[in-house]
Design a protein around this motif. Structure first.
Motif, PDB file in Angstrom:
ATOM      1  N   MET A  25       0.886  -1.172   0.000  1.00 30.42           N
ATOM      2  CA  MET A  25       0.000   0.000   0.000  1.00 30.42           C
ATOM      3  C   MET A  25       0.917   1.214   0.000  1.00 30.42           C
ATOM      4  SD  MET A  25      -2.642   1.857   0.075  1.00 30.42           S
ATOM      5  CE  MET A  25      -3.941   0.639   0.005  1.00 30.42           C
ATOM      6  N   SER A  26       0.823   2.003  -1.027  1.00 32.52           N
ATOM      7  CA  SER A  26       1.743   3.137  -1.127  1.00 32.52           C
ATOM      8  C   SER A  26       1.024   4.400  -1.602  1.00 32.52           C
ATOM      9  CB  SER A  26       2.882   2.777  -2.099  1.00 32.52           C
ATOM     10  OG  SER A  26       3.765   3.863  -2.250  1.00 32.52           O
ATOM     11  N   TRP A  27       1.388   5.516  -0.983  1.00 35.24           N
ATOM     12  CA  TRP A  27       0.918   6.841  -1.420  1.00 35.24           C
ATOM     13  C   TRP A  27       2.157   7.710  -1.641  1.00 35.24           C
ATOM     14  CZ3 TRP A  27      -4.145   8.562  -2.129  1.00 35.24           C
ATOM     15  CH2 TRP A  27      -5.183   7.767  -1.592  1.00 35.24           C
ATOM     16  N   ALA A  28       2.099   8.577  -2.644  1.00 38.21           N
ATOM     17  CA  ALA A  28       3.246   9.465  -2.896  1.00 38.21           C
ATOM     18  C   ALA A  28       2.765  10.802  -3.437  1.00 38.21           C
ATOM     19  CB  ALA A  28       4.195   8.820  -3.897  1.00 38.21           C
ATOM     20  N   LEU A  29       3.617  11.798  -3.293  1.00 31.91           N
ATOM     21  CA  LEU A  29       3.394  13.115  -3.897  1.00 31.91           C
ATOM     22  C   LEU A  29       4.567  13.385  -4.824  1.00 31.91           C
ATOM     23  CD1 LEU A  29       2.150  14.822  -0.676  1.00 31.91           C
ATOM     24  CD2 LEU A  29       0.935  15.005  -2.863  1.00 31.91           C
ATOM     25  N   VAL A  30       4.259  13.644  -6.096  1.00 33.53           N
ATOM     26  CA  VAL A  30       5.324  13.811  -7.085  1.00 33.53           C
ATOM     27  C   VAL A  30       5.075  15.092  -7.885  1.00 33.53           C
ATOM     28  CG1 VAL A  30       6.492  12.739  -9.068  1.00 33.53           C
ATOM     29  CG2 VAL A  30       5.517  11.290  -7.283  1.00 33.53           C
ATOM     30  N   CYS A  89       7.110   9.700  -0.337  1.00 32.06           N
ATOM     31  CA  CYS A  89       6.621   8.396  -0.809  1.00 32.06           C
ATOM     32  C   CYS A  89       6.596   7.439   0.381  1.00 32.06           C
ATOM     33  CB  CYS A  89       7.524   7.851  -1.923  1.00 32.06           C
ATOM     34  SG  CYS A  89       6.988   6.241  -2.536  1.00 32.06           S
ATOM     35  N   GLU A  90       5.412   7.009   0.736  1.00 35.65           N
ATOM     36  CA  GLU A  90       5.251   6.088   1.864  1.00 35.65           C
ATOM     37  C   GLU A  90       4.817   4.727   1.331  1.00 35.65           C
ATOM     38  OE1 GLU A  90       5.803   6.759   5.173  1.00 35.65           O
ATOM     39  OE2 GLU A  90       6.590   8.670   4.419  1.00 35.65           O
ATOM     40  N   VAL A  91       5.458   3.676   1.838  1.00 36.66           N
ATOM     41  CA  VAL A  91       5.083   2.321   1.421  1.00 36.66           C
ATOM     42  C   VAL A  91       4.846   1.479   2.669  1.00 36.66           C
ATOM     43  CG1 VAL A  91       5.754   0.257   0.106  1.00 36.66           C
ATOM     44  CG2 VAL A  91       6.621   2.503  -0.600  1.00 36.66           C
TER      45      VAL A  91
END
Ligand code: KG4
Ligand code: ZN
Length: 349
Positions: free
Chosen positions: A13-18, A27-29
């Motif tokens: 489950m990952s969320w990121a801001l790019v 980036c969190e995993v």
């Protein structure tokens, strides 16, 4: 352009801001590796249930750490497929809800396209020049593409059976080395690098005019070797396992490297990219560099700049979404109509 991206196609489950497809603001995993190690592989229903638990805490951590507010975000991106249905649905539902609530457009991303653009992360936009060939190889796919330009893919070859990552996972299980198999085998081989290996395993489809791959013959050969040595000695010694693992890893990374470089030569390109979980392998990196030095000495080779961008992560989805802004969904009807794409080949779904 700041994109908030979510990836949940398998067991991460990952969320990121790019920003602008390259600058990773965060980036969190959350990896479920420990959970699936108990069963020696991903159980889809277990993965989906874990995603439900993690989806909001991981997003919350990302937003807290980066300090980015919803006003700063230009679009939301989500892996739309291929992947495990239950896992995909968690990310898609979360992304749809946020898009509607925050009134942001939504960009659906093909998972393999995400892996490809992982190479653009933390590089300047002009670093990687088209046309190029890209090998993208993980637990679920094993593809070689020619890319004349952004968003355009010609499939040159793929695995006819297991993906290389899947072969790593299965062979690691046969040898009792743990899950996920790729990093477990790499660590084990490194530990025994002083060991003299006499075994050489065949490379699938060698001698054939093809860019396809096959790892099933190799797997059977390993099973035979394991059974033969076990019958001889009662059980495999650590040295036996190390010999088998070393020969297996070499066979896989060499064949991956050879076909990639041959594809670059055939297509007359001098830019080669490698991505996907298996691109985290130092042995693969070494094999590609050796093959390039021998056959294409002036070529440029790119692997993701960090190992975390090789395996599944949301930053790569944020990068791909930026380059595929043509797929943007803006109206409420379009956003609500997004459902998982389960077809496999890039360009079809
Ligand atoms: O891209 P990914 O995280 O998930 C999929 O889309 O499948 O790739 C995971 C795969 C696993 O099969 C794992 O064994 C393999 O990538 N992998 C490696 C290495 N690190 C991960 N294979 C070989 N060597 C590695 N160091
Ligand atoms: Zn993947």
């Amino acid at each position: 352009m700041i994109i908030l991206a979510v990836e949940s196609s398998c067991d991460d489950m990952s969320w990121a801001l790019v920003r602008d497809g390259a600058e990773v603001l965060g980036c969190e995993v959350f990896s479920q590796e420990m959970i699936h190690a108990q069963t020696g592989g991903v159980v889809p229903e277990v993965a989906a249930r874990q995603h439900i638990v993690q989806v909001l805490p991981v997003l919350d951590t990302l937003l807290t750490k980066t300090g980015i507010r919803k006003e700063d975000i230009d679009a939301i991106a989500v892996t739309a497929g291929p992947g495990l249905l239950g896992s995909l649905l968690v990310g898609i539902s979360a992304a749809q809800t946020l898009a509607l609530l925050w009134e942001k457009p939504l960009i659906p991303v093909h998972h393999i396209e995400g892996h490809i653009y992982a190479n653009w992360l933390e590089r300047s936009p002009d670093d990687i020049q088209f046309p190029l060939v890209v090998l993208t190889v993980s637990g679920g796919h094993n593809d070689l593409y020619y890319m004349p330009e952004v968003g355009s893919y010609e499939l040159l070859g793929h695995s006819l059976d297991d993906a290389a990552g899947e072969a790593f996972d299965k062979v690691a299980r046969m040898l009792g080395l743990g899950y996920p198999g790729g990093p477990a085998i790499e660590r084990f081989v490194k530990e025994y690098e002083h060991l003299h290996t006499t075994i050489r395993f065949p490379k699938g489809l060698q001698g054939k005019q093809t860019f396809d791959y096959s790892f099933s013959g190799l797997k059977s050969e390993i099973r035979r070797t394991v059974e033969h040595r076990t019958a001889e000695k009662g059980e495999l010694s650590l040295e036996d396992k190390a010999e088998i693992a070393t020969a297996f890893q070499s066979s896989v990374v060499e064949v991956l490297a050879e076909r990639l470089v041959k594809a670059a030569r055939d297509k007359n390109v001098s830019v080669l990219c490698v991505s996907g979980g298996v691109s985290a392998s130092s042995a693969l990196k070494y094999a590609v560099e050796q093959e390039v030095q021998k056959n294409l000495p002036h070529a440029h080779v790119y692997f993701p700049v960090k190992k975390m961008y090789s395996t599944d992560n949301a930053a790569m989805i944020g990068a791909a979404a930026y380059f595929r802004r043509d797929k943007i969904l803006s109206t409420q009807e379009e956003i609500c109509a997004l459902t998982p794409h389960l077809s496999y080949t890039l360009g079809i779904s």
